[in-house]
Design an enzyme around this catalytic site. Structure first.
Site, PDB file in Angstrom:
ATOM      1  N   GLY A 104      10.179 -12.732  19.929  1.00 29.35           N
ATOM      2  CA  GLY A 104      11.108 -12.983  18.796  1.00 29.35           C
ATOM      3  C   GLY A 104      10.503 -13.422  17.767  1.00 29.35           C
ATOM      4  CE  LYS A 118       7.088 -15.965   6.544  1.00 26.62           C
ATOM      5  NZ  LYS A 118       6.230 -15.679   7.937  1.00 26.62           N
TER       6      LYS A 118
END
Ligand code: HSE
Length: 405
Positions: free
Chosen positions: A180, A198
């Site tokens: 995940g 980011k």
């Protein structure tokens, strides 16, 4: 104290983590009132009351009882619609959607101001590490010189498994997906795009400057080869995917994302698996290092919880640095020293090196190490995707400032 009533958009890896974390956070005084998902027929855990689910965004956006929207969906366009609609209606939002944020931050900042609504997004950058709020508050001064680090958990996980556990690249990528960490399209992770988005968000809070994604050199790890790993090992180094923004003078800063050879003396050398590590460097305090889990359900949910609590105390980003005098301007006119490995493509013909310090030619693979302008790398960016090419940065000084850690 009034309870925060949350409308949650998205119930994937992070959404489920938020449900779990809020269940444990007795002092949050926050409850999920509605969860909007794309596919209502998808099987869900019996522990979550089915009445919470809807597939109609207006069931959340039109509910006057809901005073905070938490948006953790995968699709950046749908996220943009939800977040802008909410802000226009004066509803506060917590978002983890770095792609959407990095593409639209100037507009989202304007919407917050015009509609007196807050948008918090610490979870968007480096998962559980509190980078954004720290940059915004603690580093609210002129001393900051550089923010540099490993911002993508999946690519770091893959590199760690390949370097330290001898796994194949594709095995490691599959595992990152199962755990995940990876995006639904993992080329976002391994191509450096996730780290880029980011970095853009971080730069707004580090230097008060927004730079659009297409202006920034971004190169991932998808072409890494045994020859590169062997070269790094021979030199006692690892290869990491590093994002950085650095002032190069009093008036200019640069930023880029690319693989980098990292020696054991660097803080980020020991940042492995899905962990992220961020080195903050400034005048007077020199270097500081933040380390933590950058991906995964619960680490990311912990950051969302922190934003929910921050909103309880009426916290909002003020974007103070955007009003600073004499802000530095973005430049790509900086010299990097890079390693370029190639096989059939004629790299020395494509890349205008200003100086070549090392060259190796063999039957199997060749490499060149030399100095090149970042602007020249950007100009030749599309040619560097050829599968026989891999480039990596050899960390060195920009101007007279040591930015080597
Ligand atoms: N895919 C991202 C990563 C998730 O691997 O870092 C966290 O943003």
């Amino acid at each position: 104290m009034n309870t925060i009533k949350i409308g949650l958009f998205g119930f994937g890896t992070v959404g489920q983590g938020i449900y779990h974390v809020l269940g444990q956070a007795k002092n949050a005084h926050a409850e999920i009132k509605r969860i909007c998902v794309r596919d209502l027929s998808k099987p869900r855990s019996a522990a979550v009351p089915s009445a919470l689910f809807t597939d109609k965004p207006e069931d959340i956006l039109d509910d006057p009882d809901i005073n905070l929207i938490v948006e953790v969906i995968d699709n950046p366009e749908a996220a943009y619609d939800i977040v802008t609609t909410a802000l226009r209606r004066g509803i506060d939002v917590v978002s983890g959607n770095k792609t959407m944020l990095a593409r639209h931050l100037p507009e989202l900042i304007d919407l917050q101001r015009r509609h007196n609504a807050a948008l918090l997004y610490d979870a968007s950058s480096c998962g559980s590490i509190p980078v954004i709020r720290n940059l915004e508050e603690y580093y609210d001064n002129d001393l900051l010189l550089e923010v540099k680090g490993i911002l993508n958990g999946s690519s770091n996980y893959i590199l760690s498994r390949v370097f330290d556990h001898g796994e194949s690249y594709s095995q490691a990528l599959d595992r990152a997906r199962q755990l995940g960490f990876a995006e639904s399209d993992p080329t976002f992770d391994i191509g450096g795009w996730d780290a880029l988005f980011k970095l853009i968000i971080i730069t707004v809070h580090a230097l008060g400057e927004y730079v659009a994604p297409e202006r920034i050199f971004t190169y991932g790890i998808q072409n890494i080869h045994d020859a590169d790993i062997r070269y790094a090992r021979e030199k006692g180094m690892k290869i990491k995917l590093v994002a950085q923004v650095a002032k190069v003078s009093d008036t200019a800063f640069t930023m880029f994302v690319m693989p980098e050879f990292v020696g054991p003396e660097k803080y980020i050398y020991s940042v492995d698996d899905e962990y992220n590590g961020v080195v903050i460097r400034g005048e007077c305090y020199d270097r500081q290092f933040m380390f933590g889990k950058g991906a995964g359900s619960l680490p990311t949910a912990s950051s969302i919880l922190s934003d929910i609590m921050a909103r309880r105390h009426h916290y909002r980003y003020e974007y103070k640095k955007m009003a600073y005098l004499d802000r530095p301007a973005y430049t790509t006119d900086v010299t990097l020293r890079i390693y370029a490995r190639y096989r059939t493509t004629d790299i020395p013909a494509i890349l205008p090196f200003r100086k070549i310090t090392e060259m190796y030619i063999s039957e199997g693979s060749n490499y060149v190490i030399g100095d090149i302008q970042l602007s020249d790398l950007i100009a030749r960016r599309s040619e560097l995707d050829a599968p026989d090419i891999f480039i990596a940065n050899l960390s060195r000084f920009f101007s007279d400032r040591d930015v080597s850690r």
